[in-house]
Design an enzyme around this catalytic site. Structure first.
Site, PDB file in Angstrom:
ATOM      1  N   TRP A 116      -1.380 -21.282  -7.494  1.00 26.31           N
ATOM      2  CA  TRP A 116      -0.662 -20.018  -7.343  1.00 26.31           C
ATOM      3  C   TRP A 116       0.814 -20.262  -7.581  1.00 26.31           C
ATOM      4  CZ3 TRP A 116      -3.431 -15.728  -7.192  1.00 26.31           C
ATOM      5  CH2 TRP A 116      -4.701 -15.763  -6.665  1.00 26.31           C
ATOM      6  N   HIS A 169      -2.199  19.597   5.617  1.00 22.38           N
ATOM      7  CA  HIS A 169      -0.895  19.019   5.309  1.00 22.38           C
ATOM      8  C   HIS A 169      -0.139  18.672   6.595  1.00 22.38           C
ATOM      9  CE1 HIS A 169      -0.875  21.057   1.067  1.00 22.38           C
ATOM     10  NE2 HIS A 169      -1.840  20.165   1.229  1.00 22.38           N
ATOM     11  N   GLU A 221       2.651  19.706   8.007  1.00 24.83           N
ATOM     12  CA  GLU A 221       3.154  20.763   8.878  1.00 24.83           C
ATOM     13  C   GLU A 221       2.047  21.314   9.774  1.00 24.83           C
ATOM     14  OE1 GLU A 221       5.358  21.328   4.864  1.00 24.83           O
ATOM     15  OE2 GLU A 221       3.502  20.432   5.623  1.00 24.83           O
ATOM     16  N   GLU A 263      -0.996  -5.322 -13.766  1.00 25.77           N
ATOM     17  CA  GLU A 263      -0.971  -6.744 -13.437  1.00 25.77           C
ATOM     18  C   GLU A 263      -1.622  -7.510 -14.574  1.00 25.77           C
ATOM     19  OE1 GLU A 263      -1.808  -8.337  -9.574  1.00 25.77           O
ATOM     20  OE2 GLU A 263      -1.892  -6.327  -8.703  1.00 25.77           O
TER      21      GLU A 263
END
Length: 374
Positions: free
Chosen positions: A184, A64, A66, A304
């Site tokens: 597009w 992690h 830390e 999508e």
């Protein structure tokens, strides 16, 4: 901004706190696309006003933030401060507790951005630090740190993936012409931004009509890409075996969600490398599908699809964020394809309610990002 055990700090100190936390936020974002279903976390260790160590959670299953920051220290962290975007964990998972590492390192002060809603942590991390003589300051840049982990917070508290509905449309609200042509609508900058979102999420979902009309790949095309799992809602298993989705199912994890029990067809799809999830009902049960995906560790889904899938998701309340890319074009025609279909609301008071949008410009296009309120 300080606990009873702390001495009130000068105003200039808070500016430094925000400076170091912003650096931790910047570091946290580097884990985008690689830590799911874990949160994005960054950490900065400061001693005598100098940064002596930095780290972030880089990949699921690895150390992690830390512990990475402590490992990267250029001098002893004893007596130093640490700025971390999320409450340090205090339980054993794939990694040992970060609280133990901070205690053993002799960290004096811990500055935290977000509280961790995970029941295994949820206040227990800060409590353990304080019981071991470490001063803890919470809620440093809380809103900015919270924004890093909308996905993680939803996954932990609602036990389902965070759902983003994405659509691209013209000024007059059309996603394709009456002939079905849609490439597009938006510009390259907008399309590039969509791929950044694909990298951020665990899964991308579309409907069979989109597969039949566009034959998409649904992969991630960014620098240092991370392909999401592809999920196709295909109630009657109409997906062509020659489609790019099926042909690349061995390379990119792919799930076909259906209600069909055609064993021969299912066997062929599985042989091609895809997984098949069968839900009950006449159409794919979207709630059941989300639960199945969550159980597989998929914490987020970018939808999508076309108007039918988007409408169905909204009808059953499965939308946390709506991203609308708008191009400065007008198609016209009553027969052109709309953005949202589905059952919809009968009365205005029953309409889906969203927040005021965040607005981003991509050249001539704009993207409106709405959080769902109800």
């Amino acid at each position: 901004m300080f606990t009873m055990a702390q001495t009130p700090r000068k105003a200039g100190c808070f500016q430094l706190d925000e400076k170091f936390m912003r650096r931790a936020i910047e570091l946290a974002r580097k884990g985008t696309g690689f830590v799911n279903p874990n949160p994005l976390v960054g950490a900065v260790i400061v001693k005598d006003g100098r940064i002596i160590g930095e780290g972030y959670h880089a990949r699921y299953g690895e150390p992690h933030a830390e512990r990475n920051a402590l490992k990267n220290c250029i001098e002893s962290p004893a007596g130093a401060d640490i700025y971390v975007t999320l409450e340090p964990c205090c339980h054993h998972g794939k990694q040992p507790p970060c609280t133990d590492a901070l205690i053993e390192a002799g960290i004096k002060n811990v500055y935290i951005g977000s509280a961790d809603p995970n029941p295994l942590v949820a206040g227990k991390g800060t409590e353990k630090l304080r019981k071991n003589g470490i001063n803890v300051t919470e809620n440093v840049l809380r809103a900015e740190c919270d924004a890093l982990n909308d996905i993680f917070f939803c996954y932990i508290t609602k036990h389902r993936p965070y759902v983003i509905l994405k659509t691209a449309m013209t000024i007059d609200g059309r996603t394709a012409t009456r002939t079905g042509d849609s490439k597009w609508i938006t510009n390259e900058l907008s399309r590039s931004d969509v791929h950044k979102t694909r990298k951020r999420v665990s899964a991308i979902m579309t409907g069979i009509n989109t597969v039949l009309s566009d034959d998409p790949m649904l992969n991630c095309r960014t620098e240092n890409p991370s392909d999401p799992v592809r999920v196709i809602c295909d109630s009657h298993l109409r997906i062509p075996m020659e489609s790019r989705i099926i042909k690349t199912a061995c390379d990119i994890p792919t799930v076909i969600a259906t209600v069909s029990e055609d064993r021969e067809r299912i066997s062929r799809i599985k042989a091609a490398g895809a997984e098949v999830i069968v839900t009950g009902g006449g159409r794919v049960d979207l709630h059941a599908l989300m639960i199945e995906l969550a159980e597989r560790g998929l914490d987020s889904v970018l939808v999508e699809g076309g108007a039918t899938l988007h409408g169905a998701m909204l009808d059953v309340g499965l939308c946390d964020l709506l991203q609308v890319y708008i191009a400065p074009k007008v198609i016209g025609s009553a027969d052109a394809r709309p953005v949202i279909a589905g059952r919809g609301a009968e009365l205005i008071r029953d309409a889906h309610i969203f927040s005021a949008p965040e607005i981003t410009r991509f050249g001539g296009d704009i993207m409106l990002s709405y959080k769902r309120l109800r």
